[in-house]
Design an enzyme around this catalytic site. Structure first.
Site, PDB file in Angstrom:
ATOM      1  N   GLU A 187      -0.410 -14.328   5.874  1.00 10.92           N
ATOM      2  CA  GLU A 187      -0.654 -13.874   4.560  1.00 10.92           C
ATOM      3  C   GLU A 187      -1.165 -15.634   3.360  1.00 10.92           C
ATOM      4  OE1 GLU A 187      -0.422 -12.788   1.205  1.00 10.92           O
ATOM      5  OE2 GLU A 187       0.133 -11.162   1.862  1.00 10.92           O
ATOM      6  N   SER A 190       1.113  -1.427  -0.157  1.00  7.19           N
ATOM      7  CA  SER A 190      -0.043  -0.187  -0.215  1.00  7.19           C
ATOM      8  C   SER A 190       0.674   1.566   0.180  1.00  7.19           C
ATOM      9  CB  SER A 190      -1.080  -0.044   0.940  1.00  7.19           C
ATOM     10  OG  SER A 190      -1.601  -0.814   1.180  1.00  7.19           O
TER      11      SER A 190
END
Length: 226
Positions: free
Chosen positions: A115, A60
């Protein structure tokens, strides 16, 4: 404007984010300044825009990481349990670690990055070790492989939960793993549709209040099969 921040170095990027009003506190600035994005973003680490990190995933933009730290900062204390869903390259997980460590040490501190892509889990561990081997060796931060939509019950309940991809609707399972007094921030909305960063606060009695923070655009929260 946040998206005009382009630094010549990590320190320069943080300076610009402060000047642009994105970073409001010294504690957040210090955590981000101590975590050099060059270890986590192979391309354009000091540009305030999402960057590819492999596996069809992006890290991000720095301003979104700064917002996450600012919104969660009062819940990031020594002894806290923190969950970073969709931890990707490991950058924000490392920032959580440094933010809390700067406030003091506590044997109960636990920071988990989850993840679902094995290659990203491996890469993020390598990134963390390249940054500072103590981050993983201290035993208080771990990166695990799993479906982040289901949280990580092993270390629940969490005082702070951050989600780095958009849930299609209210993330009930993550709210269930939030401690009383805890806070969850998560983008919510359909892929390609209207999405909002939403804040869920659970009070001391377990009652949850949702606050809509801002419009955002994130990739969907998925598993390996979707």
């Amino acid at each position: 404007m946040a998206w005009r921040s382009v630094g010549t170095s990590n320190q320069d990027l943080i300076r610009q984010l402060k000047e642009n009003g994105v970073i409001a506190s010294d504690a957040v600035a210090n955590a981000m300044a101590a975590t050099d994005r060059k270890h986590y973003s192979p391309r354009n680490p000091y540009m305030d825009a999402p960057q590819p990190i492999g596996g069809g995933v992006t890290i991000s933009a720095p301003h979104m990481h700064a917002f996450a730290l600012e919104y969660l900062r009062d819940h990031l204390k020594p002894g806290a349990h923190v969950l970073d869903v969709g931890s990707g390259s490991g950058y924000l997980t490392a920032c959580f670690y440094r933010f809390i460590k700067a406030k003091g040490t506590h044997e109960d501190t636990r920071i988990v990055g989850i993840e679902h892509q094995a290659d990203l889990v491996k890469m993020s561990k390598a990134n963390l070790n390249a940054d500072d081997r103590e981050i993983l060796s201290c035993g208080q931060l771990e990166i695990v492989q799993g479906d982040g939509r289901k949280g990580f019950p092993t270390s629940a309940p969490y005082n702070a939960i951050h989600v780095g991809a958009a849930a299609p609707d209210t993330p009930t399972e993550l709210i269930n793993q939030l401690a009383n007094g805890g806070r969850l921030i998560v983008p919510v909305g359909p892929d390609g549709g209207s999405q909002y960063m939403q804040q869920y606060d659970k009070d001391s009695n377990g009652k949850v209040q949702m606050t809509r923070l801002m419009g955002v655009m994130y990739v969907p929260l998925t598993d390996l099969r979707s």
